[in-house]
Design a protein around this motif. Structure first.
Motif, PDB file in Angstrom:
ATOM      1  N   LEU A   8      30.030  35.585  43.542  1.00  0.00           N
ATOM      2  CA  LEU A   8      30.761  36.984  43.655  1.00  0.00           C
ATOM      3  C   LEU A   8      31.858  37.477  43.793  1.00  0.00           C
ATOM      4  CD1 LEU A   8      29.880  38.970  40.936  1.00  0.00           C
ATOM      5  CD2 LEU A   8      28.929  39.680  42.139  1.00  0.00           C
ATOM      6  N   ASP A   9      32.433  37.479  45.035  1.00  0.00           N
ATOM      7  CA  ASP A   9      32.566  38.292  45.903  1.00  0.00           C
ATOM      8  C   ASP A   9      33.461  37.948  45.260  1.00  0.00           C
ATOM      9  OD1 ASP A   9      30.424  40.221  46.663  1.00  0.00           O
ATOM     10  OD2 ASP A   9      30.463  39.044  48.366  1.00  0.00           O
ATOM     11  N   ARG A  10      34.384  36.288  45.160  1.00  0.00           N
ATOM     12  CA  ARG A  10      35.410  35.621  45.555  1.00  0.00           C
ATOM     13  C   ARG A  10      35.927  35.382  43.313  1.00  0.00           C
ATOM     14  NH1 ARG A  10      37.642  33.145  49.434  1.00  0.00           N
ATOM     15  NH2 ARG A  10      36.656  32.640  51.152  1.00  0.00           N
ATOM     16  N   LEU A  11      35.390  36.109  42.994  1.00  0.00           N
ATOM     17  CA  LEU A  11      35.995  36.312  41.667  1.00  0.00           C
ATOM     18  C   LEU A  11      36.967  37.119  41.174  1.00  0.00           C
ATOM     19  CD1 LEU A  11      32.576  36.104  39.718  1.00  0.00           C
ATOM     20  CD2 LEU A  11      33.904  34.079  39.380  1.00  0.00           C
ATOM     21  N   VAL A  12      37.995  36.724  41.088  1.00  0.00           N
ATOM     22  CA  VAL A  12      39.393  37.175  40.778  1.00  0.00           C
ATOM     23  C   VAL A  12      39.723  37.318  39.019  1.00  0.00           C
ATOM     24  CG1 VAL A  12      41.541  37.804  41.718  1.00  0.00           C
ATOM     25  CG2 VAL A  12      39.827  36.963  42.883  1.00  0.00           C
ATOM     26  N   GLU A  13      38.926  38.599  38.698  1.00  0.00           N
ATOM     27  CA  GLU A  13      39.799  38.860  36.946  1.00  0.00           C
ATOM     28  C   GLU A  13      40.737  38.309  36.995  1.00  0.00           C
ATOM     29  OE1 GLU A  13      36.750  41.886  35.155  1.00  0.00           O
ATOM     30  OE2 GLU A  13      37.397  42.582  36.724  1.00  0.00           O
ATOM     31  N   THR A  14      41.248  37.581  35.833  1.00  0.00           N
ATOM     32  CA  THR A  14      42.632  37.500  35.392  1.00  0.00           C
ATOM     33  C   THR A  14      43.304  38.839  34.427  1.00  0.00           C
ATOM     34  OG1 THR A  14      42.621  35.456  35.337  1.00  0.00           O
ATOM     35  CG2 THR A  14      43.884  35.921  34.376  1.00  0.00           C
ATOM     36  N   PRO A  15      43.582  39.378  34.109  1.00  0.00           N
ATOM     37  CA  PRO A  15      44.227  40.566  33.999  1.00  0.00           C
ATOM     38  C   PRO A  15      44.752  40.079  32.536  1.00  0.00           C
ATOM     39  CG  PRO A  15      45.607  41.102  35.247  1.00  0.00           C
ATOM     40  CD  PRO A  15      44.629  39.527  35.552  1.00  0.00           C
ATOM     41  N   PRO A  16      44.407  40.379  30.793  1.00  0.00           N
ATOM     42  CA  PRO A  16      44.996  39.744  29.701  1.00  0.00           C
ATOM     43  C   PRO A  16      46.653  40.146  29.947  1.00  0.00           C
ATOM     44  CG  PRO A  16      43.138  41.759  29.817  1.00  0.00           C
ATOM     45  CD  PRO A  16      42.698  40.885  30.678  1.00  0.00           C
ATOM     46  N   PRO A  17      47.150  40.096  29.266  1.00  0.00           N
ATOM     47  CA  PRO A  17      48.707  40.744  28.682  1.00  0.00           C
ATOM     48  C   PRO A  17      48.716  42.162  28.202  1.00  0.00           C
ATOM     49  CG  PRO A  17      48.602  38.215  28.301  1.00  0.00           C
ATOM     50  CD  PRO A  17      47.094  38.920  28.354  1.00  0.00           C
ATOM     51  N   GLY A  18      49.851  42.845  28.566  1.00  0.00           N
ATOM     52  CA  GLY A  18      48.868  44.168  27.537  1.00  0.00           C
ATOM     53  C   GLY A  18      48.226  45.172  28.128  1.00  0.00           C
ATOM     54  N   SER A  19      47.292  44.375  29.417  1.00  0.00           N
ATOM     55  CA  SER A  19      45.919  45.427  30.009  1.00  0.00           C
ATOM     56  C   SER A  19      46.273  46.674  30.090  1.00  0.00           C
ATOM     57  CB  SER A  19      45.263  44.621  30.811  1.00  0.00           C
ATOM     58  OG  SER A  19      44.596  45.200  31.364  1.00  0.00           O
ATOM     59  N   ARG A  20      45.930  47.116  30.611  1.00  0.00           N
ATOM     60  CA  ARG A  20      46.133  48.796  30.937  1.00  0.00           C
ATOM     61  C   ARG A  20      45.019  49.047  32.181  1.00  0.00           C
ATOM     62  NH1 ARG A  20      47.403  49.322  26.079  1.00  0.00           N
ATOM     63  NH2 ARG A  20      49.200  49.979  25.551  1.00  0.00           N
ATOM     64  N   GLY A  21      44.426  48.480  33.082  1.00  0.00           N
ATOM     65  CA  GLY A  21      42.833  48.654  33.579  1.00  0.00           C
ATOM     66  C   GLY A  21      42.467  49.455  33.556  1.00  0.00           C
ATOM     67  N   PHE A  22      41.156  49.761  31.549  1.00  0.00           N
ATOM     68  CA  PHE A  22      40.628  50.892  31.861  1.00  0.00           C
ATOM     69  C   PHE A  22      39.430  49.859  31.658  1.00  0.00           C
ATOM     70  CE2 PHE A  22      39.567  48.974  27.737  1.00  0.00           C
ATOM     71  CZ  PHE A  22      40.158  48.786  27.329  1.00  0.00           C
ATOM     72  N   ARG A  23      39.229  48.830  31.612  1.00  0.00           N
ATOM     73  CA  ARG A  23      37.702  47.784  31.466  1.00  0.00           C
ATOM     74  C   ARG A  23      37.369  47.948  33.272  1.00  0.00           C
ATOM     75  NH1 ARG A  23      38.698  42.235  29.810  1.00  0.00           N
ATOM     76  NH2 ARG A  23      38.540  41.588  31.782  1.00  0.00           N
ATOM     77  N   PRO A  24      35.975  48.809  33.142  1.00  0.00           N
ATOM     78  CA  PRO A  24      35.183  48.515  34.649  1.00  0.00           C
ATOM     79  C   PRO A  24      35.086  46.969  35.370  1.00  0.00           C
ATOM     80  CG  PRO A  24      33.766  49.775  32.176  1.00  0.00           C
ATOM     81  CD  PRO A  24      35.611  48.593  31.910  1.00  0.00           C
ATOM     82  N   PRO A  25      34.789  47.532  36.299  1.00  0.00           N
ATOM     83  CA  PRO A  25      35.088  45.930  37.324  1.00  0.00           C
ATOM     84  C   PRO A  25      34.021  45.257  36.835  1.00  0.00           C
ATOM     85  CG  PRO A  25      35.147  47.543  38.728  1.00  0.00           C
ATOM     86  CD  PRO A  25      35.119  48.533  37.081  1.00  0.00           C
ATOM     87  N   LEU A  26      33.391  44.231  36.876  1.00  0.00           N
ATOM     88  CA  LEU A  26      33.037  42.867  36.445  1.00  0.00           C
ATOM     89  C   LEU A  26      31.969  43.220  37.824  1.00  0.00           C
ATOM     90  CD1 LEU A  26      32.376  40.310  39.106  1.00  0.00           C
ATOM     91  CD2 LEU A  26      34.664  39.693  37.784  1.00  0.00           C
ATOM     92  N   GLY A  27      31.890  43.755  39.136  1.00  0.00           N
ATOM     93  CA  GLY A  27      30.873  44.251  40.015  1.00  0.00           C
ATOM     94  C   GLY A  27      30.074  45.098  39.303  1.00  0.00           C
ATOM     95  N   LEU A  28      30.371  45.676  38.464  1.00  0.00           N
ATOM     96  CA  LEU A  28      30.188  46.950  37.749  1.00  0.00           C
ATOM     97  C   LEU A  28      29.190  46.205  36.979  1.00  0.00           C
ATOM     98  CD1 LEU A  28      32.381  50.502  38.220  1.00  0.00           C
ATOM     99  CD2 LEU A  28      30.203  49.687  40.147  1.00  0.00           C
ATOM    100  N   THR A  29      30.058  45.928  35.562  1.00  0.00           N
ATOM    101  CA  THR A  29      29.372  45.741  34.255  1.00  0.00           C
ATOM    102  C   THR A  29      28.443  44.593  34.388  1.00  0.00           C
ATOM    103  OG1 THR A  29      31.377  44.755  33.534  1.00  0.00           O
ATOM    104  CG2 THR A  29      31.050  46.876  33.694  1.00  0.00           C
ATOM    105  N   GLY A  30      28.653  43.631  35.349  1.00  0.00           N
ATOM    106  CA  GLY A  30      28.210  41.978  35.132  1.00  0.00           C
ATOM    107  C   GLY A  30      28.784  41.603  34.325  1.00  0.00           C
ATOM    108  N   TRP A  31      30.272  41.257  34.060  1.00  0.00           N
ATOM    109  CA  TRP A  31      30.532  41.209  32.650  1.00  0.00           C
ATOM    110  C   TRP A  31      31.903  40.159  33.261  1.00  0.00           C
ATOM    111  CZ3 TRP A  31      28.152  38.855  28.458  1.00  0.00           C
ATOM    112  CH2 TRP A  31      26.680  39.569  27.621  1.00  0.00           C
TER     113      TRP A  31
END
Length: 327
Positions: A134-157
């Motif tokens: 889990l500590d090694r997961l690096v989310e790939t930001p989708p094109p046009g993303s503004r970073g409003f999505r909570p990190p996976l460490g909080l959501t689990g998704w």
């Protein structure tokens, strides 16, 4: 005149990555739920007879090594003792091995799914593998993303693209056209968007999803997991003929055949029931966003090339699956 000065560096500052032996292919002969075992020996025998021709096909697809020797292949089987424990190892494992032998297959390594999740009580000094991945997961930001999505460490998704907006801006309240569909990052023509649940929180403890544990399992088979440079999920030899009554008394990874090829391999192939297809799609989404240990990755690429068996740089490209009909 230029003078080169001596460079002093503490030994602890030099990263060390323990080497592990490699087969050319790790063949998974199945992953069944406890309810499958509850159906009895004939259910197990049916599974292995359906798997056998595909196992042989996977073996035959491997080219011989440059020196003419056959490639190294090891087999493994993953037992689900994480989500349910309907029987003890002493009750469950002998019929499993007998069914495989009756179908003409040998299981070299037996693994417990809980070993991919939590700390092994036999080795409490090591952390849990799932937490480490889990500590090694690096989310790939989708094109046009503004970073409003909570990190996976909080959501689990974790997703493979941009989710459909779950809220509209004030300006968008006046029109139905504000809705946007989800989209896959790097889609070819049309999107296949996947949103993967990694874990749930229950009464203070984290319960890992089947997909996430399967991703940990793939990384372990590929020899890409380390704990401060040390190899993890190292196979232990079977001691005695009888299996224990308690699952936690069984090693997380058990070597059944002392002469078996190494557990870790340059590539993996899993022969699974078709119900696991969506799970394994999720596994690929997770692996694509996992930053693996650089030292372990370099070992795989270098040693495979030296054997005349080069592997792709991407981890996902080293995994393959077979979903036999009727399984």
């Amino acid at each position: 005149m230029n003078r080169s000065g001596a460079v002093f560096q503490e030994t602890s500052a030099q990263p060390r990555t323990e080497a592990v032996p490699f087969s050319h292919l790790s063949l998974e002969l199945g992953h069944l739920y406890m309810e499958d075992f509850a159906e009895g020996p004939e259910r197990l025998y049916h599974h292995f007879t359906a798997v056998r021709p595909w196992v042989q096909a996977a073996r035959d697809s491997l080219p011989a090594l440059p020196d003419g020797r056959p490639p190294r292949v090891s087999t493994c089987f993953l037992i689900d003792d994480y989500f349910s424990r309907l029987a003890t190892p002493a009750e469950l494992l002998p019929p499993l091995l007998k069914a495989a032998e009756r179908a003409g297959l040998g299981i070299d390594y037996l693994a417990r799914e809980s070993g991919c999740a939590r700390t092994d009580p036999r080795r409490p000094e090591r952390g849990g593998l799932a937490d480490a991945v889990l500590d090694r997961l690096v989310e790939t930001p989708p094109p046009g993303s503004r970073g409003f999505r909570p990190p996976l460490g909080l959501t689990g998704w974790l997703s493979n693209g941009r989710r459909a907006p779950d809220r509209r801006t004030t300006a968008a309240l006046d029109t139905a056209a504000a809705w946007q569909p989800p989209s896959e990052t790097g889609a070819r023509g049309h999107s296949v968007f996947v949103d993967v649940e990694l874990w749930q929180q229950h009464t203070g403890s984290r319960v890992w999803s089947c997909a996430f544990l399967a991703a940990v399992w793939q990384l372990a088979r590929l020899g890409l997991l380390r704990d401060k440079g040390d190899a993890v999920l190292v196979p232990e030899n079977r001691e005695g003929a009888a299996f224990p009554e308690d699952w936690d008394a069984l090693p997380s990874l058990l070597r059944l055949d002392p002469s078996a090829a190494p557990f870790t391999a340059y590539r993996t192939c899993s022969v699974l029931p078709s119900r696991f297809l969506p799970v394994e799609h999720a596994v690929r989404v997770i692996l694509e966003q996992t930053q693996v240990d650089a030292g372990a990755q370099a070992q795989v690429v270098t040693r495979a090339a030296a054997e005349g068996h080069p592997v792709p740089e991407g981890v996902v490209e080293r995994t393959s699956y077979v979903f036999p009909p009727g399984l």
